[in-house]
Design a protein around this motif. Structure first.
Motif, PDB file in Angstrom:
ATOM      1  N   ASP A   1      25.340 -25.746 -59.692  1.00  0.00           N
ATOM      2  CA  ASP A   1      25.036 -24.384 -59.255  1.00  0.00           C
ATOM      3  C   ASP A   1      26.193 -23.786 -58.448  1.00  0.00           C
ATOM      4  N   PHE A   2      26.796 -24.603 -57.605  1.00  0.00           N
ATOM      5  CA  PHE A   2      27.874 -24.091 -56.751  1.00  0.00           C
ATOM      6  C   PHE A   2      29.093 -23.712 -57.584  1.00  0.00           C
TER       7      PHE A   2
ATOM      8  N   TRP B   1      28.447 -20.416 -59.329  1.00  0.00           N
ATOM      9  CA  TRP B   1      28.595 -19.296 -58.400  1.00  0.00           C
ATOM     10  C   TRP B   1      30.062 -19.046 -58.074  1.00  0.00           C
TER      11      TRP B   1
ATOM     12  N   SER C   1      31.877 -17.221 -60.820  1.00  0.00           N
ATOM     13  CA  SER C   1      31.477 -15.822 -60.828  1.00  0.00           C
ATOM     14  C   SER C   1      32.130 -15.060 -59.680  1.00  0.00           C
ATOM     15  N   TYR C   2      32.155 -15.682 -58.512  1.00  0.00           N
ATOM     16  CA  TYR C   2      32.737 -15.029 -57.347  1.00  0.00           C
ATOM     17  C   TYR C   2      34.231 -14.788 -57.552  1.00  0.00           C
TER      18      TYR C   2
END
Length: 301
Positions: free
Chosen positions: A288-289, A292, A295-296
């Protein structure tokens, strides 16, 4: 099986008396060693490394305002009872893990007189045995057992062993620097001298000293006679320089050249990078990290 002629190492010393000024104001009331790296304080990674190398007798050299270090490795019966009543076995195991890691001892460094003085504070506990010193700013990935390799080298050659890492010339002023004389093994060099944080033009090599040492107890006699050096402090580097050049008690000095994974938590930027790297590699957090993070980064770029 041939026995090593040198005594087996069983004790680790962790200097933890520093003020942590680079992390103010976070370290005004919280020891820098207790800053979390994902969900464990940095100091726990260091103790786990010592234990993984077979050193379960750990002396921590502390100072004022460092009581949380002792509390972290002690039992917390109220918290354990509350977690037990809730049936939260997973968190209870994590809480108990730190108190069951090793046999912990503590001594205070009354005055902040440098790393060499902090190591000297360990002399009554260590006695005449060789011992390991682990600095909390450097976290070594458990998949790259540097400390175990250093212990093996010390048992083979005697004397003292330091951890080295090749860095870019423009970075050498941030580290102690080793002068070396040829390879003894694929990853082992003979150290002939040491300089504390030299200018690039004056550095004898690009071998930087990182925060792992395996020392002969003879280093204590040298430290007792070592005058304050850079920053007005008693430098361990200066004592090892004497040992390397003159082969006094505690020599010879060898270096293990480390090429594995190291996480530098002594600098704010590197501390953040260490957290990101370790979080990305966690099975429970990584997927999950990483999604993210991708995407960031894509949005920010």
């Amino acid at each position: 099986m041939t026995q090593s002629p040198h005594p087996r190492i069983s004790k680790a010393v962790i200097p933890a008396a520093g003020l942590g000024t680079r992390f103010l104001p976070a370290t005004k009331a919280t020891p820098k060693e207790m800053l979390p790296v994902v969900d464990k304080p940095a100091i726990q990674y260091v103790v786990e490394e010592a234990v993984a190398a077979g050193l379960d007798d750990v002396l921590m050299v502390t100072g004022r305002n460092k009581r949380p270090l002792e509390d972290h490795f002690d039992r917390n019966y109220e918290l354990e009872s509350a977690l037990g009543k809730k049936g939260d076995a997973a968190r209870l195991a994590k809480v108990q893990e730190s108190s069951d890691l090793a046999t912990m001892h503590y001594v205070r460094q009354g005055d902040p007189r440098g790393l060499g003085h902090a190591v000297l504070c360990a002399a009554p506990h260590v006695g005449q045995e060789p011992f390991a010193v682990l600095l909390g700013d450097d976290l070594i990935d458990p998949r790259d057992p540097l400390l175990q390799r250093m212990i093996d080298v010390q048992e083979q050659h005697g004397g003292s062993v330091i951890a080295l890492m090749e860095v870019a010339p423009e970075q050498i002023h941030l580290y102690g620097c080793a002068a070396v004389d040829g390879m003894v093994d694929n990853d082992v060099v003979r150290v002939t001298g040491l300089v504390e944080k030299p200018d690039a033009a004056d550095a004898p090599s690009n071998y930087a000293v990182i925060g792992r040492y395996v020392l002969d107890a003879g280093i204590f006699d040298v430290l007792r006679k070592t005058e304050p050096g850079r920053g007005g402090e008693i430098q361990l580097t200066d004592a090892l320089q004497q040992v390397a050049q003159e082969e006094k008690a505690g020599g010879p000095v060898h270096g293990v050249v480390f090429k594995g994974r190291r996480y530098d938590t002594g600098d704010r930027g590197d501390y953040l990078r260490a957290i990101v790297r370790l979080a990305c590699e966690r099975e429970d957090l990584g997927p999950d990290f990483r999604a993210w993070l991708r995407s960031y980064v894509a949005e920010e770029m």
